[in-house]
Design an enzyme around this catalytic site. Sequence first.
Site, PDB file in Angstrom:
ATOM      1  CD1 TRP A 139      -2.984   1.458   0.705  1.00 55.78           C
ATOM      2  CD2 TRP A 139      -1.392   2.550   1.854  1.00 55.78           C
ATOM      3  NE1 TRP A 139      -3.421   2.753   0.901  1.00 55.78           N
ATOM      4  CE2 TRP A 139      -2.467   3.446   1.606  1.00 55.78           C
ATOM      5  CE3 TRP A 139      -0.281   3.012   2.547  1.00 55.78           C
ATOM      6  CZ2 TRP A 139      -2.449   4.764   2.045  1.00 55.78           C
ATOM      7  CZ3 TRP A 139      -0.252   4.339   2.977  1.00 55.78           C
ATOM      8  CH2 TRP A 139      -1.331   5.198   2.733  1.00 55.78           C
ATOM      9  CE1 TYR A 156      -1.584   8.619  -0.714  1.00 61.03           C
ATOM     10  CE2 TYR A 156       0.556   8.931   0.342  1.00 61.03           C
ATOM     11  CZ  TYR A 156      -0.710   9.405   0.025  1.00 61.03           C
ATOM     12  OH  TYR A 156      -1.097  10.653   0.445  1.00 61.03           O
ATOM     13  CG  ASP A 193      -6.786   3.232   0.301  1.00 66.82           C
ATOM     14  OD1 ASP A 193      -5.987   3.803   1.054  1.00 66.82           O
ATOM     15  OD2 ASP A 193      -7.919   3.666   0.030  1.00 66.82           O
TER      16      ASP A 193
END
Length: 319
Positions: free
Chosen positions: A263, A267, A283
């Site tokens: 994640w 990101y 997410d």
Amino acid sequence: MGIDREAYGEALEFNGCCIAGMPSKGGEAAVVELDYRPPYAWARLLGFLELRAIPGVEAVRDGAYYRAVHLPDGHGGVARGWISVSPQQGRNRVAVQVCPSLLGALPQVIARVRRQFDLDCNPIAIDEGLQGFAAQFPDAYLPGTRLPGCFDAFEMCVRAVLGQQISVKGASTLAGRVAESLGTPIESPIEGIRCTFPSAEDVAGLGDGVQDALGSLGIVGARTRTIGALARALSEGSLDLSYGADPDAVIPALVELPGIGPWTAHYVSMRATGNSDAFPSTDLGVKKALDGLSQKEIEAAAEAWRPWRSYATMNLWSR
């Protein structure tokens, strides 16, 4: 639903900048105008940045973005100061105010603003690529949605790490403490802008003391170790988070660092390197927007959104 290509076709031919005003002898800020291709969902992007603004370093007020800046001055030193970014009504431009102390680093300021606000985006190409997404999620899709980049990769990484298991507001509070404690104060006429965020070199330079320095601010041990590892990797050059860096190299390199999973890696790749096809599939916001789909189904559905999964994600977060 989509973009009126006839209305915007001519505007797509030009994308540059011009100096609208330079400092006077009294030391006024320079104003640089930067063009973009319309449409531009300014309120959506600004809302994203406002929610994640670091106290002391960033502020969003009255439709404008303000921040403290530190950049190499080209002479072995560091230039520090402040900037503001605001849209110009009725024109496909943003106005960037740059304080006099940053004029020696003006090309860097312009490049970073363009990246942070995704000013080089071609919204027609994205609109065409996400027509299936738009039909599936008409309540979320907004033409002109931009990918929020970052002005400083290390600053954004620290903010992302702090937000792994706490609220967005809580992460912003902790990031503000880091800035106040380890950053550098600046003089600014802008309310709430008072210090720059520490650089990766600043934090790496703490050596074994980084955990104590960050721990005293209320940051748990696992996060202090991750931030320390990020600082060392960036300062040593073993991690490249420059704009346009290869995501196939960036994401695995990030995951190798302690405390960084898929994640966070996706990101960071999205916001630091401008990766248009990052997809943080685990997410919570994505899962909520795609309620009813299993993890496997979410990842399968997202294949249809390539190579614009980052933009699809931004729309899902607004659903």
